[in-house]
Write a protein that holds these residues in place. Structure first.
Motif, short mmCIF file in Angstrom:
data_model
loop_
_atom_site.label_atom_id
_atom_site.label_comp_id
_atom_site.label_asym_id
_atom_site.label_seq_id
_atom_site.Cartn_x
_atom_site.Cartn_y
_atom_site.Cartn_z
N GLU A 37 0.76 -1.26 -0.02
CA GLU A 37 0.11 0.05 0.04
C GLU A 37 0.65 1.32 -0.09
OE1 GLU A 37 -3.21 0.04 -0.21
OE2 GLU A 37 -3.31 -2.25 -0.63
N ASP A 44 -7.89 0.87 -12.52
CA ASP A 44 -7.82 1.28 -11.19
C ASP A 44 -8.56 2.57 -11.16
OD1 ASP A 44 -7.18 2.80 -8.60
OD2 ASP A 44 -5.32 1.76 -8.49
N PHE A 45 -9.89 2.65 -10.61
CA PHE A 45 -10.78 3.72 -10.78
C PHE A 45 -10.22 5.09 -10.07
CE2 PHE A 45 -14.02 0.00 -10.92
CZ PHE A 45 -14.00 0.20 -12.42
N ARG A 46 -9.29 4.67 -8.90
CA ARG A 46 -8.69 5.76 -8.28
C ARG A 46 -8.04 6.85 -9.03
NH1 ARG A 46 -6.96 1.83 -3.71
NH2 ARG A 46 -6.15 0.79 -5.71
N THR A 47 -6.94 6.14 -9.92
CA THR A 47 -6.04 6.88 -10.61
C THR A 47 -6.33 6.85 -12.09
OG1 THR A 47 -4.79 4.92 -11.05
CG2 THR A 47 -4.42 6.19 -9.05
N TYR A 78 -13.54 -6.95 -8.36
CA TYR A 78 -14.37 -5.93 -8.92
C TYR A 78 -14.84 -5.19 -7.62
CZ TYR A 78 -17.07 -3.55 -12.53
OH TYR A 78 -17.78 -2.55 -13.20
N ASP A 79 -14.36 -3.86 -7.36
CA ASP A 79 -15.11 -3.11 -6.31
C ASP A 79 -15.05 -1.81 -6.69
OD1 ASP A 79 -12.45 -2.30 -5.88
OD2 ASP A 79 -11.96 -3.93 -4.33
N THR A 80 -15.38 -0.82 -5.56
CA THR A 80 -15.40 0.58 -5.98
C THR A 80 -14.13 1.36 -6.26
OG1 THR A 80 -15.22 0.87 -3.49
CG2 THR A 80 -17.48 0.75 -4.59
N ASN A 81 -13.15 0.49 -6.23
CA ASN A 81 -11.63 1.37 -6.08
C ASN A 81 -10.97 0.59 -7.67
OD1 ASN A 81 -11.55 2.75 -3.82
ND2 ASN A 81 -10.82 0.77 -2.61
N GLU A 82 -11.26 -0.68 -7.89
CA GLU A 82 -10.72 -1.26 -9.10
C GLU A 82 -11.24 -2.51 -9.44
OE1 GLU A 82 -6.39 -2.08 -8.39
OE2 GLU A 82 -7.13 -2.92 -6.37
#
Length: 719
Positions: A140, A163-166, A236-240
């Motif tokens: 991390e 990666d949905f965050r980046t 598969y989640d909210t982050n990636e």
């Protein structure tokens, strides 16, 4: 005589690196990697340094296996090489890796939104190059990592996906060629954000797709049958969302490589071995081609031709299908009418259609999914999206069903339910109460007639059994062929258990049978659904009972009892030739001397059929799956169901019923129905090319053209 020469070339990687005098696995901001040293992972598995490929004068920063320095798994500066070997990699104070040339010009640098206070760069044991804070080792806290920027190789624990965050999208990209690691034409990664699947593409054109994740696997990837080697992981989640795999056994090394020709292969190195074996290749069979059978068609590798319309559908352009061009696909024989009732046709063990027009709901049960599809006039099919959770989740398709493929593996449990008018389902499904009431009244009124009909059937069956017994005596009298009773065969095959099944052809399934502890036989059972029938059965008995040769499979007897028709053969422990030459792990068992022996054995058997036997035989279906191998890998020609007897002075025959296997048929037979000794010689030539090359004629792929193996060899010969 024309000779086909196969020349194998190997691209060499030249390194300007020397081993460090100390075992370093990190560099700090005060250190650098230059052309005279390397960074080595802590477990001594991987090295990082500068390399040059082939005859190129360009140099690249890369990571490779320490014990296999020619296998580069990651390249940093793919699009901007160093002009010579005098380059250096440095770690800046803020945590950026910088590749410099001899003039200290920046060739490549890592980018990150994070800034480090006391950074170090480390090459991990899994091959991941990371930048982290010196006092932090957890994943991390990585400021930057090479696993986020794959090249052409997918290593264990390396992810492909978003990666949905980046906003990062990780996927493999092929090298341009064996001497140039710059970006090639082919990619391998995940598409479709709603329901991801793995795809091999050339630019924006799909070449192969796996099918969506079903809770266990991507439905079209061979990894499911190799749980001893890899453990697939999908998140598969909210982050990636991503796909990766772990190694099931520490003694095994494995990687997925996307070649410069667009082939995605899983390679495996077993402990103690020095040779990487190809476990499987995606896009290895004609059915793997994206949209091979067009809309509403299904591809079946077990049949020839491989493309069929789904039940209830017919070719859109029959004249194109007649010449094996399936691009136009299929259309419904009876269009769906929202005002009329419909039901569902279940198609088992398939790669689900592509997700061009679909709807998904992971919370819905299968029963709710079926009801919703019935209510929605535009829905044409539904399937479960999550097999492990009791088959929950709902997928619905609208419009055409694209890129469906049948799988033969028993562990592939993915089914699809296709909406059909009741007229196409034989009247099965939900009907209104009035129809049910009428049916009950009609059934009661005809009970006396049914009783009479049953009596007639019993009488007819007795007569047929008498006829069968007569036929059995005729066979025994004519050929002195041993007869086996059905009970003996059923017991020997464990009641035709799937575990005893050796394979299946056009005639039907073949089973291994134990007559005694040391005596084995092979039982070929005529299938009721077989395209072949009693005539082919009689034909094969007639042929083989009169043929005796070392390179022909030996017929031991037959079973004709009630509706059963079975042929009993000598047991071949090594099954058929295709199990060796097309299997990446087993083909190493057939070296060039053994392949030559197999070729010569087939030629001797064919010569016997054409010239030396009492009956002159044209086989008409000579192919790798019809060449059986004994315990010493000696070949024996089998399957004489469609063979024909020729007169001594006969040179050619013609038939309106062209049967056999496309890819092995001679042109005059496939087009005009003409066959002769030359037809078998043509098939033998195709078989010879497959034995030498280890590639299927119909499954051959080349990036420059769409020819079969035979067409490719013809081009090479002309050139």
């Amino acid at each position: 005589m024309k000779v086909l020469a196969l020349i194998l070339s190997t691209s060499l990687l030249y390194f300007s690196v020397l081993q460090l005098s100390r075992a370093a696995d990190t560099i700090s901001a005060a250190q650098s990697i230059t052309s005279t040293n390397t960074l080595v992972s802590s477990g001594q598995s991987f090295e990082l340094g500068l390399f040059s490929a082939g005859n190129s004068e360009a140099w690249y920063l890369g990571i490779w296996y320490k014990n296999f320095p020619t296998i580069v798994v990651w390249v940093a500066n793919r699009e901007n090489p160093v002009a010579d070997s005098h380059g250096s990699l440095k770690l800046s104070k803020n945590g950026s890796l910088v590749l410099l040339d001899q003039m200290n010009n920046t060739i490549w640098s890592s980018t990150s939104s994070q800034v480090a206070e006391d950074p170090v760069a480390q090459l991990l044991e899994n091959g991941n190059l990371v930048v982290r804070e010196k006092d932090k080792t957890d994943s991390e806290s990585y400021i930057w990592e090479s696993f986020n920027f794959p090249s052409d190789t997918l290593l264990p624990e390396m992810k492909v996906g978003r990666d949905f965050r980046t906003g990062l999208n990780r996927f493999l990209t092929s090298w341009k060629n064996a001497s140039d690691p710059s970006l090639g034409e082919y990619t391998y990664g995940i598409d479709n954000l709603t329901l991801p699947q793995l795809v091999v593409a050339k630019g924006s054109k799909k070449l192969f797709r796996t099918g969506p994740w079903n809770g266990v696997q991507f439905s079209g990837t061979p990894d499911s049958g190799n749980k001893r080697v890899v453990k697939p992981i999908y998140v598969y989640d909210t982050n990636e969302f991503y796909y990766m795999y772990e190694v099931a056994e520490s003694s095994i090394l494995t990687r997925v490589k996307l070649s410069e020709t667009g082939l995605a292969q899983r390679l495996v190195l077993n402990e103690g071995s020095t040779e990487w074996a190809v476990m499987y290749t995606l896009l290895n069979d004609r059915c793997d081609n994206y949209r091979e059978c067009g809309a509403n068609g299904i591809c079946r590798t077990s049949k020839s031709p491989s493309c069929e319309c789904l039940q209830g559908f017919v070719p859109k352009a029959q004249n194109e299908w007649d010449v094996l061009n399936w691009e136009s696909g299929c259309i419904r024989q009876t269009p769906l009418d929202c005002q009329k009732e419909a039901g569902f046709l279940k198609v088992r063990n398939v790669k689900l259609p592509d997700l061009s027009e679909f709807w998904a709901n992971t919370k819905m049960s299968v029963q709710e999914c079926e009801a919703e599809c019935l209510r929605n006039c535009s829905c044409v099919a539904y399937a479960s999206s999550d097999i492990p959770n009791g088959g929950s989740g709902c997928l619905m398709w609208f419009g055409d069903l694209i890129d469906m493929q049948e799988f033969l593996e028993e562990d592939v449990e993915q089914d699809i339910h296709i909406k059909m008018p009741f007229s196409e389902l034989g009247g099965t499904g939900k009907k209104d109460k009035r129809v049910i009431l009428i049916s009950v009244i009609s059934a009661v009124s005809v009970l006396p007639l049914l009783a009479l009909l049953c009596w007639c059937i019993l009488l007819k069956k007795r007569g047929r059994n008498v006829s069968t017994s007569t036929g059995s005596r005729s066979i025994k009298e004519d050929w002195e062929l041993p007869l086996f009773d059905f009970k003996t065969i059923a017991t020997a095959t464990n009641n035709f258990s799937h575990t005893n099944k050796l394979g299946e052809g056009g005639f039907g399934p073949v089973y291994k049978a134990n007559l005694t502890r040391e005596e084995f036989i092979a039982v070929k059972r005529l299938s009721k659904d077989s395209g072949q029938g009693i005539e082919e059965f009689k034909n094969e008995v007639t042929m083989i009972a009169n043929l005796q040769h070392w390179n022909l499979v030996k017929l031991l007897g037959c079973c004709i009892e009630r509706e059963e028709r079975m042929l009993i053969y000598e047991y071949m422990p090594n099954k058929s030739l295709d199990c060796f030459i097309f299997d990446q792990n087993r083909k190493v068992l057939v070296n060039w001397q053994k392949r030559l022996n197999i070729i010569m054995g087939i030629a001797r058997g064919l010569l016997y059929l054409h010239q030396d036997s009492r009956l002159r035989i044209i086989h008409r279906d000579l192919k790798s799956s019809n060449i059986l191998l004994d315990d010493e890998l000696n070949p024996k020609i089998s399957d004489f169901g469609i063979a024909r007897i020729f007169g001594r002075n006969q040179t050619e025959a013609k038939t309106k019923r062209v049967i056999g296997t496309y890819g092995y048929m001679s042109p005059e037979y496939a087009i005009d129905g003409k066959f002769s000794e030359k037809s078998d010689v043509f098939s033998f030539g195709v078989l010879l090319l497959e034995i030498v090359s280890g590639r299927k004629n119909r499954g051959f792929h080349h990036p420059d053209h769409h020819h079969s193996l035979l067409g490719h060899v013809g081009m090479v010969t002309v050139e």
